[in-house]
Design a protein around this motif. Structure first.
Motif, PDB file in Angstrom:
ATOM      1  N   ALA A 100      25.902  59.538 -15.792  1.00  0.00           N
ATOM      2  CA  ALA A 100      25.112  58.343 -16.079  1.00  0.00           C
ATOM      3  C   ALA A 100      23.983  58.687 -17.046  1.00  0.00           C
ATOM      4  O   ALA A 100      23.533  57.844 -17.820  1.00  0.00           O
ATOM      5  CB  ALA A 100      24.546  57.776 -14.780  1.00  0.00           C
ATOM      6  N   ILE A 127      22.882  56.289 -20.123  1.00  0.00           N
ATOM      7  CA  ILE A 127      21.541  55.710 -20.303  1.00  0.00           C
ATOM      8  C   ILE A 127      21.022  56.046 -21.708  1.00  0.00           C
ATOM      9  O   ILE A 127      20.552  55.159 -22.449  1.00  0.00           O
ATOM     10  CB  ILE A 127      20.565  56.269 -19.233  1.00  0.00           C
ATOM     11  CG1 ILE A 127      20.982  55.794 -17.837  1.00  0.00           C
ATOM     12  CG2 ILE A 127      19.123  55.874 -19.544  1.00  0.00           C
ATOM     13  CD1 ILE A 127      20.417  56.645 -16.693  1.00  0.00           C
ATOM     14  N   TYR A 178      13.338  56.244 -12.632  1.00  0.00           N
ATOM     15  CA  TYR A 178      14.107  57.467 -12.769  1.00  0.00           C
ATOM     16  C   TYR A 178      13.603  58.194 -14.009  1.00  0.00           C
ATOM     17  O   TYR A 178      13.360  57.577 -15.040  1.00  0.00           O
ATOM     18  CB  TYR A 178      15.593  57.105 -12.886  1.00  0.00           C
ATOM     19  CG  TYR A 178      16.494  58.296 -12.978  1.00  0.00           C
ATOM     20  CD1 TYR A 178      16.578  59.200 -11.929  1.00  0.00           C
ATOM     21  CD2 TYR A 178      17.247  58.531 -14.123  1.00  0.00           C
ATOM     22  CE1 TYR A 178      17.399  60.307 -12.017  1.00  0.00           C
ATOM     23  CE2 TYR A 178      18.076  59.632 -14.210  1.00  0.00           C
ATOM     24  CZ  TYR A 178      18.138  60.510 -13.160  1.00  0.00           C
ATOM     25  OH  TYR A 178      18.948  61.608 -13.247  1.00  0.00           O
ATOM     26  N   TYR A 205      14.481  57.634 -17.920  1.00  0.00           N
ATOM     27  CA  TYR A 205      14.302  56.357 -18.631  1.00  0.00           C
ATOM     28  C   TYR A 205      13.194  56.438 -19.677  1.00  0.00           C
ATOM     29  O   TYR A 205      13.382  56.044 -20.832  1.00  0.00           O
ATOM     30  CB  TYR A 205      13.962  55.207 -17.667  1.00  0.00           C
ATOM     31  CG  TYR A 205      15.004  54.858 -16.628  1.00  0.00           C
ATOM     32  CD1 TYR A 205      16.279  55.414 -16.640  1.00  0.00           C
ATOM     33  CD2 TYR A 205      14.701  53.943 -15.620  1.00  0.00           C
ATOM     34  CE1 TYR A 205      17.211  55.076 -15.671  1.00  0.00           C
ATOM     35  CE2 TYR A 205      15.625  53.597 -14.651  1.00  0.00           C
ATOM     36  CZ  TYR A 205      16.879  54.170 -14.680  1.00  0.00           C
ATOM     37  OH  TYR A 205      17.797  53.829 -13.717  1.00  0.00           O
ATOM     38  N   TYR A 227      24.085  54.289  -7.420  1.00  0.00           N
ATOM     39  CA  TYR A 227      24.116  54.313  -5.946  1.00  0.00           C
ATOM     40  C   TYR A 227      24.830  53.089  -5.369  1.00  0.00           C
ATOM     41  O   TYR A 227      24.569  52.689  -4.239  1.00  0.00           O
ATOM     42  CB  TYR A 227      22.699  54.412  -5.383  1.00  0.00           C
ATOM     43  CG  TYR A 227      22.005  55.700  -5.767  1.00  0.00           C
ATOM     44  CD1 TYR A 227      22.323  56.895  -5.128  1.00  0.00           C
ATOM     45  CD2 TYR A 227      21.044  55.724  -6.779  1.00  0.00           C
ATOM     46  CE1 TYR A 227      21.717  58.080  -5.491  1.00  0.00           C
ATOM     47  CE2 TYR A 227      20.423  56.917  -7.147  1.00  0.00           C
ATOM     48  CZ  TYR A 227      20.764  58.085  -6.492  1.00  0.00           C
ATOM     49  OH  TYR A 227      20.158  59.261  -6.850  1.00  0.00           O
ATOM     50  N   SER A 253      28.587  56.217 -11.909  1.00  0.00           N
ATOM     51  CA  SER A 253      28.750  57.668 -11.967  1.00  0.00           C
ATOM     52  C   SER A 253      29.519  58.176 -10.763  1.00  0.00           C
ATOM     53  O   SER A 253      29.365  57.667  -9.652  1.00  0.00           O
ATOM     54  CB  SER A 253      27.385  58.339 -12.015  1.00  0.00           C
ATOM     55  OG  SER A 253      27.510  59.738 -11.838  1.00  0.00           O
ATOM     56  N   LYS A 290      27.158  60.764  -7.591  1.00  0.00           N
ATOM     57  CA  LYS A 290      26.541  60.350  -6.334  1.00  0.00           C
ATOM     58  C   LYS A 290      27.581  59.781  -5.363  1.00  0.00           C
ATOM     59  O   LYS A 290      27.490  59.963  -4.166  1.00  0.00           O
ATOM     60  CB  LYS A 290      25.440  59.311  -6.602  1.00  0.00           C
ATOM     61  CG  LYS A 290      24.406  59.737  -7.647  1.00  0.00           C
ATOM     62  CD  LYS A 290      23.497  60.844  -7.163  1.00  0.00           C
ATOM     63  CE  LYS A 290      22.685  61.534  -8.258  1.00  0.00           C
ATOM     64  NZ  LYS A 290      21.900  60.736  -9.136  1.00  0.00           N
TER      65      LYS A 290
HETATM   66  C1  LIG Z   1      21.228  60.876 -10.368  1.00  0.00           C
HETATM   67  C2  LIG Z   1      20.885  59.655 -11.155  1.00  0.00           C
HETATM   68  C3  LIG Z   1      21.383  59.464 -12.455  1.00  0.00           C
HETATM   69  C4  LIG Z   1      22.169  60.524 -13.181  1.00  0.00           C
HETATM   70  O1  LIG Z   1      23.496  60.515 -12.899  1.00  0.00           O
HETATM   71  P1  LIG Z   1      24.489  61.613 -13.529  1.00  0.00           P
HETATM   72  O2  LIG Z   1      25.815  60.967 -13.418  1.00  0.00           O
HETATM   73  O3  LIG Z   1      24.345  62.849 -12.715  1.00  0.00           O
HETATM   74  O4  LIG Z   1      24.076  61.844 -14.943  1.00  0.00           O
HETATM   75  C5  LIG Z   1      21.074  58.295 -13.113  1.00  0.00           C
HETATM   76  N1  LIG Z   1      20.302  57.355 -12.536  1.00  0.00           N
HETATM   77  C6  LIG Z   1      19.784  57.508 -11.307  1.00  0.00           C
HETATM   78  C7  LIG Z   1      18.937  56.427 -10.734  1.00  0.00           C
HETATM   79  C8  LIG Z   1      20.038  58.672 -10.579  1.00  0.00           C
HETATM   80  O5  LIG Z   1      19.470  58.841  -9.384  1.00  0.00           O
END
Ligand SMILES: *Cc1c(COP(=O)(O)O)cnc(C)c1O
Length: 398
Positions: A102, A106, A127, A130, A209, A237, A240
């Motif tokens: 992710a 972003i 996060y 950002y 999430y 992603s 998580k």
């Molecule tokens: C862990 C996390 C990410 C990053 O995700 P990856 O797939 O490991 O790059 C992005 N946004 C939030 C809110 C996160 O907690």
């Protein structure tokens, strides 16, 4: 001036020199502390998915550059997942893009969609990537503060509306929200969607999430709201959801023109990544509902162990409706133990005093004072580890 007299890190990034995670993880090692700072699981995801990665690697699938948009099997699995979970229809060929986690999604979205000077509204605490990515894209961040309201942090919709100006290009949303554990409600999401439509804003929504929501909370993708599908870049992603944070497989779903824009930036960041893992994640996304339910139940039980332990140790504990973090208020510990309600001082001293590492939420704020007394603990750890951390924290409070 010589090239050494001028700081090497440029002005756009000067404020992002080192992350708190590096400092705190180093402290954890030095002091032999239990690290509840950084959010990664201490147990790997499903064995059959690990085996799927091994199989792909052995069979020579993904060992060379995979296709730029991602392997077809994974793009199809992402589209099928959005359909099965949310009745959202995306064309795997034109509306799905695989990214290096992710994090890259972003970065690529902000680099692709912002002109210098464009304003981006994001909820603080946010996060940590950002702010840095908005800065790299030349944008201006406009924080809207989530504030404690009863047992959770909530969005003030009037404050959000007031933050929109003629220069606002994009809303950067995160639900379930790291670090507060807030899950935006249908009413809040409806208001956000109406605002985006009324002011003609793009929305980038970080939903990593999406499968970690608890009790009666429900994750509703912003893209499902009226007028939102074609102005929303949805980010997901595998890290998580399947407990493989090292694999770095993420994705974007959006309209063809948004995906094409994000791909333009993405192709010059990593170009492609995680070849064999993409095949394994395709299989993971097709796991039966029972996997997702068991994962959620396991994380909810861990949340309960840590939340009740923190409360018994004297912390103020906010209710985590989603993610794997608990935000606490240290002030109920008393002026001395809480270092006068200063989360930074508290977290710097905690490894030495109690053998536990946590993160001060203030690092996720522009308005640091608004986050000063809050401290974040991660509960994506084995139950025995959480129990030991709780024991240590209770001893601290005496
Ligand atoms: C862990 C996390 C990410 C990053 O995700 P990856 O797939 O490991 O790059 C992005 N946004 C939030 C809110 C996160 O907690």
């Amino acid at each position: 001036m010589t090239s050494t007299a001028r700081p090497h890190l440029n002005r756009r990034l000067a404020e992002f020199g080192t992350t708190i995670f590096a400092e705190m993880s180093a402290l954890a090692v030095q002091t032999g502390s239990i690290n509840l700072g950084q959010g990664f699981p201490d147990t790997d995801g499903p064995e059959e998915i690990r085996e799927a990665a091994v199989r792909a690697l052995r069979d020579g699938r993904g060992n060379q550059y995979p296709p730029g948009p991602g392997v077809p099997e994974l793009r199809a699995a992402i589209a099928a997942h959005q359909q099965r979970r949310y009745a959202l229809t995306y064309d795997p060929d034109t509306e799905v893009l695989v990214t290096a986690g992710a994090t890259e999604a972003i970065a690529a979205a902000l680099l692709a969609l912002l002109e210098p000077g464009d304003e981006v509204i994001a909820f603080e605490p946010y996060y940590d990537s950002y702010a840095a990515c908005i800065a790299m894209a030349g944008g201006t961040r406009v924080p809207v503060t989530l504030r404690p309201d009863g047992d959770s942090f909530r969005l003030d919709l009037d404050e959000l509306r007031a933050a929109v100006t003629d220069r606002t290009r994009l809303l950067l949303i995160n639900t379930p929200h790291n670090p507060t554990g807030t899950v935006l409600t249908r009413e809040e999401l409806t208001a956000i969607a109406e605002l985006a439509v009324e002011r003609d804003l793009l929305v980038v929504t970080d939903e990593v999430y999406e499968h970690l929501v608890f009790d009666d909370a429900e994750h509703i993708p912003l893209a499902t709201f009226p007028g939102m599908r074609d102005r929303t870049v949805t980010i997901g992603s595998a890290g998580k959801t399947f407990s493989f944070t090292g694999w770095k497989v993420g994705w974007v779903t959006a309209s063809p023109s948004l995906v094409s824009a994000v791909r333009s930036a993405k192709q010059f960041l990593t170009y492609v990544a995680s070849g064999p893992f993409q095949y394994a994640v395709a299989e993971a996304l097709a796991l039966p509902d029972s996997y997702f339910e068991a994962f959620r139940a396991d994380m909810r039980a861990k949340r309960d162990v840590l939340a009740s332990g923190l409360a018994e140790a004297g912390f103020g504990v906010f209710r985590t409706a989603g993610t794997y973090f608990i935000t606490t208020d240290i002030r109920p510990l008393g002026a001395e133990l809480s270092q006068g309600g200063d989360g930074f001082a508290f977290c710097r001293a905690l490894p030495e005093r109690a053998g536990v590492v946590a993160i001060p939420n203030a690092v996720f704020y522009d308005h640091r004072e608004a986050g000063a007394p809050f401290v974040r603990f991660a509960f994506c750890k084995q139950t025995g580890v959480l129990e030991e951390a709780v024991k240590r924290l209770k001893a601290l409070a005496g």
